[in-house]
Design a protein around this motif. Structure first.
Motif, PDB file in Angstrom:
ATOM      1  N   GLY A 155      -5.243   1.816  -8.190  1.00 25.77           N
ATOM      2  CA  GLY A 155      -4.841   2.991  -7.472  1.00 25.77           C
ATOM      3  C   GLY A 155      -5.630   4.160  -8.090  1.00 25.77           C
ATOM      4  O   GLY A 155      -6.116   4.050  -9.007  1.00 25.77           O
ATOM      5  N   ALA A 164      -5.314   6.172   6.183  1.00 21.86           N
ATOM      6  CA  ALA A 164      -5.460   6.207   4.635  1.00 21.86           C
ATOM      7  C   ALA A 164      -5.921   4.951   3.899  1.00 21.86           C
ATOM      8  O   ALA A 164      -6.755   5.014   2.953  1.00 21.86           O
ATOM      9  CB  ALA A 164      -4.040   6.526   4.023  1.00 21.86           C
ATOM     10  N   VAL A 165      -5.660   3.891   4.416  1.00 27.54           N
ATOM     11  CA  VAL A 165      -6.068   2.597   4.112  1.00 27.54           C
ATOM     12  C   VAL A 165      -7.745   2.568   4.151  1.00 27.54           C
ATOM     13  O   VAL A 165      -8.431   2.177   3.184  1.00 27.54           O
ATOM     14  CB  VAL A 165      -5.647   1.389   4.863  1.00 27.54           C
ATOM     15  CG1 VAL A 165      -6.212  -0.032   4.333  1.00 27.54           C
ATOM     16  CG2 VAL A 165      -4.169   1.100   4.564  1.00 27.54           C
ATOM     17  N   PHE A 189      -9.174   4.828   1.629  1.00 26.80           N
ATOM     18  CA  PHE A 189      -9.239   4.119   0.286  1.00 26.80           C
ATOM     19  C   PHE A 189     -10.428   3.244  -0.049  1.00 26.80           C
ATOM     20  O   PHE A 189     -11.007   3.032  -0.850  1.00 26.80           O
ATOM     21  CB  PHE A 189      -7.767   3.273   0.240  1.00 26.80           C
ATOM     22  CG  PHE A 189      -7.355   2.600  -0.978  1.00 26.80           C
ATOM     23  CD1 PHE A 189      -6.635   3.459  -2.116  1.00 26.80           C
ATOM     24  CD2 PHE A 189      -7.838   1.238  -1.419  1.00 26.80           C
ATOM     25  CE1 PHE A 189      -6.307   2.593  -3.344  1.00 26.80           C
ATOM     26  CE2 PHE A 189      -7.736   0.846  -2.596  1.00 26.80           C
ATOM     27  CZ  PHE A 189      -6.823   1.561  -3.554  1.00 26.80           C
ATOM     28  N   THR A 190     -10.542   2.299   1.021  1.00 24.07           N
ATOM     29  CA  THR A 190     -11.486   1.074   1.211  1.00 24.07           C
ATOM     30  C   THR A 190     -12.949   1.734   0.858  1.00 24.07           C
ATOM     31  O   THR A 190     -13.844   1.406   0.181  1.00 24.07           O
ATOM     32  CB  THR A 190     -11.385   0.184   1.898  1.00 24.07           C
ATOM     33  OG1 THR A 190     -11.397   0.708   3.197  1.00 24.07           O
ATOM     34  CG2 THR A 190     -10.098  -0.706   1.844  1.00 24.07           C
ATOM     35  N   GLU A 237      -7.077   7.207 -12.266  1.00 25.39           N
ATOM     36  CA  GLU A 237      -7.444   5.562 -11.913  1.00 25.39           C
ATOM     37  C   GLU A 237      -6.559   4.712 -12.790  1.00 25.39           C
ATOM     38  O   GLU A 237      -6.872   5.011 -14.110  1.00 25.39           O
ATOM     39  CB  GLU A 237      -8.849   5.770 -11.664  1.00 25.39           C
ATOM     40  CG  GLU A 237      -9.511   4.729 -11.096  1.00 25.39           C
ATOM     41  CD  GLU A 237     -10.992   4.570 -11.106  1.00 25.39           C
ATOM     42  OE1 GLU A 237     -11.519   3.849 -10.557  1.00 25.39           O
ATOM     43  OE2 GLU A 237     -11.615   5.705 -11.618  1.00 25.39           O
ATOM     44  N   VAL A 248       1.042   5.716  -0.135  1.00 21.36           N
ATOM     45  CA  VAL A 248       0.036   6.864  -0.243  1.00 21.36           C
ATOM     46  C   VAL A 248       0.839   8.115  -0.014  1.00 21.36           C
ATOM     47  O   VAL A 248       1.915   8.128   0.704  1.00 21.36           O
ATOM     48  CB  VAL A 248      -0.874   6.872   1.118  1.00 21.36           C
ATOM     49  CG1 VAL A 248      -0.116   6.659   2.260  1.00 21.36           C
ATOM     50  CG2 VAL A 248      -1.664   7.938   1.215  1.00 21.36           C
ATOM     51  N   MET A 273      -3.000   7.135  -3.999  1.00 20.83           N
ATOM     52  CA  MET A 273      -3.273   6.014  -3.070  1.00 20.83           C
ATOM     53  C   MET A 273      -3.230   4.826  -4.328  1.00 20.83           C
ATOM     54  O   MET A 273      -3.860   4.942  -5.317  1.00 20.83           O
ATOM     55  CB  MET A 273      -4.487   5.898  -2.476  1.00 20.83           C
ATOM     56  CG  MET A 273      -4.515   7.133  -1.265  1.00 20.83           C
ATOM     57  SD  MET A 273      -6.253   6.841  -0.354  1.00 20.83           S
ATOM     58  CE  MET A 273      -5.763   8.009   0.939  1.00 20.83           C
ATOM     59  N   GLU A 274      -2.483   3.824  -3.662  1.00 15.13           N
ATOM     60  CA  GLU A 274      -2.391   2.451  -4.499  1.00 15.13           C
ATOM     61  C   GLU A 274      -2.269   1.184  -3.530  1.00 15.13           C
ATOM     62  O   GLU A 274      -1.435   1.263  -2.594  1.00 15.13           O
ATOM     63  CB  GLU A 274      -1.362   2.454  -5.596  1.00 15.13           C
ATOM     64  CG  GLU A 274      -1.101   1.386  -6.449  1.00 15.13           C
ATOM     65  CD  GLU A 274       0.028   1.242  -7.151  1.00 15.13           C
ATOM     66  OE1 GLU A 274      -0.147   1.575  -8.500  1.00 15.13           O
ATOM     67  OE2 GLU A 274       1.233   0.764  -7.071  1.00 15.13           O
ATOM     68  N   PHE A 281       0.851  -1.026  -0.030  1.00 16.68           N
ATOM     69  CA  PHE A 281      -0.159   0.010  -0.031  1.00 16.68           C
ATOM     70  C   PHE A 281       1.045   1.314  -0.029  1.00 16.68           C
ATOM     71  O   PHE A 281       1.838   1.566   0.936  1.00 16.68           O
ATOM     72  CB  PHE A 281      -0.694   0.251   1.383  1.00 16.68           C
ATOM     73  CG  PHE A 281      -1.745   1.241   1.181  1.00 16.68           C
ATOM     74  CD1 PHE A 281      -2.869   1.256   0.367  1.00 16.68           C
ATOM     75  CD2 PHE A 281      -1.639   2.116   2.303  1.00 16.68           C
ATOM     76  CE1 PHE A 281      -3.481   2.595   0.384  1.00 16.68           C
ATOM     77  CE2 PHE A 281      -2.369   3.469   2.409  1.00 16.68           C
ATOM     78  CZ  PHE A 281      -3.401   3.579   1.369  1.00 16.68           C
TER      79      PHE A 281
END
Length: 431
Positions: A118, A65-66, A69-70, A129, A7, A104-105, A5
């Motif tokens: 990401g 951040a995770v 993201f989700t 994207e 960011v 983010m990826e 991950f």
């Protein structure tokens, strides 16, 4: 499984930081700490990892951040309207972040395939994207599923939708994607079968428990109502060496407390009653033996904070182990004895209890979790802000450390930059 991950420009994080769960060849020799994916991109992935860092170093920013993201993947197409601002907490301290997008990826393994997905965005729109994938078949190559990029000059998006990899109503999905929403989310809402695969893992395969969130005990209490899961909960407690011989659960219908009714109007009270009509309330009692060998019961509220915390985590952790999912917990060691913390992590290292490769990734200040025979240096990460602005995330494998004792001395001595500056605090307090 989470593989990687990255960011940038999110809360305290300015320049890009990357957490990796990819295991080295040396780590695979230590039993239980890795799981084989069957994919050449990341053949072996760690089943647990810990991030050390001082307060305000960026630990929570990384886990938040995770979570962002989700959540954005799951809800960007369902919530909001065209032109509505994206609520993204960008870094407001570092000057170089001003005007820059957040990127983010995530790389993850799901159902014999590795996905690299990401996006970058600001408060106005999604700017880029992308989605790439590779199957576990021998000789397979990485495929571009789609890309999307906003052109600042023309003010339009440039798209690449792979016809061979993305069957279905591609043009309809593209037209339906708002500037402030993700194509992945939109296409899945419009029944893209191909994109459902990575989306499903991002929706339910990875979970984040933030440090300021109390874990509800009701889920574990519900598991105790099932004979099979009751056994799993008891085994979980025994593995952590908690002095509890079992549990009893009282279940009753939720209702509005009598003492609260006088504060609501009749209409409001009717609505509140409707809202709890199908809700259940659980009261949990733990069983102990006294000095005479007699069984006594204590309500869960009478137990220590650590025992209550472990009970609350039992349900989510058993669920994650059952489904081979990934769980991130910020400040896992809060209220836990070091031995309980080690016992918890060891469950993820036990292939009998973790046959599907579930992962536990957590932050902590408890260095005793590290031991030569328990955790490999690939599993240990440090996060700090050396200049008070830029967050850095570094694995222990980047440092030369002889043994565990040397690691603990070096960590507490500030070699890894992930501890508070106590000397400065003492000096300022003496003035």
């Amino acid at each position: 499984m989470l593989i990687e991950f990255s960011v940038s420009n999110f809360r305290s994080i300015s320049e890009s930081v990357t957490f990796s769960a990819v295991a080295s060849a040396a780590a695979t020799k230590q039993p239980g700490i890795t799981f084989e994916t069957g994919n050449s991109l990341a053949p072996d992935v760690l089943t647990s990892a810990v991030v050390f860092g001082a307060n305000a170093s960026g630990k929570s920013s990384l886990f938040n951040a995770v979570d962002f993201f989700t959540e954005f993947v799951c809800n960007s197409a369902r919530k909001g309207t065209q032109g509505e601002e994206i609520s993204i907490p960008q870094n407001r301290v570092s000057p170089e972040c001003k005007g820059e997008p957040t990127t983010m990826e995530m790389v993850f393994s799901h159902d014999d395939e590795v996905f690299q997905y990401g996006f970058s965005l600001n408060t106005e729109r999604v700017i880029d994207e992308w989605l790439f994938a590779r199957t576990s078949k021998h000789g397979s190559k990485t495929r571009t599923i789609f890309t999307r990029e906003y052109d600042e000059e023309t003010k339009i998006y440039e798209w690449m939708l792979n016809e061979g990899q993305l069957p279905g109503e591609r043009e309809s999905w593209k037209v339906s994607t708002r500037d402030n929403a993700l194509f992945l989310s939109t296409a899945v809402q419009l029944n893209s079968k191909t994109l459902e695969k990575p989306y499903s893992w991002l929706r339910s395969g990875i979970h984040v428990i933030k440090s300021n969130h109390r874990i509800a005990k009701s889920f574990t209490a519900q598991l105790l109502q099932d004979d099979e899961y009751r056994h799993r909960v008891v085994e979980f407690v025994e593995a952590l060496d908690l002095p509890i011989g079992g549990f009893r659960v009282e279940e009753k219908q939720a209702e509005v407390p009598d003492e609260a009714k006088e504060f609501f109007s009749e209409k409001m009270l009717t609505e509140l009653t409707k809202s709890v009509v199908n809700e259940k309330v659980y009261r949990v009692f733990s069983k102990h033996q006294n000095s005479k060998g007699e069984t006594i019961e204590l309500s869960l509220e009478e137990e220590s904070d650590g025992t209550q915390a472990m009970f609350g985590m039992a349900g989510p952790i058993i669920d994650v182990l059952e489904n081979g999912e990934t769980l991130l917990i910020d400040e896992l060691s809060n209220s836990l004895h070091p031995l309980a913390l080690k016992g918890l992590v060891s469950i993820f290292h036990d292939k009998r209890q973790n046959p599907k490769g579930a992962q536990l990734i957590f932050t902590s200040h408890e260095t005793s979790i590290i031991s030569k025979s328990f955790m490999h240096k690939d599993q240990v990460w440090f996060i700090h802000r050396p200049d008070g602005q830029h967050t850095e995330l570094t694995p222990l494998s980047d440092f030369k450390i002889r043994d565990v004792e040397a690691f603990q001395r070096a960590y507490l001595g500030g070699k890894f930059g992930a501890v508070p500056n106590v000397r400065r605090m003492q000096h300022s307090g003496a003035q």
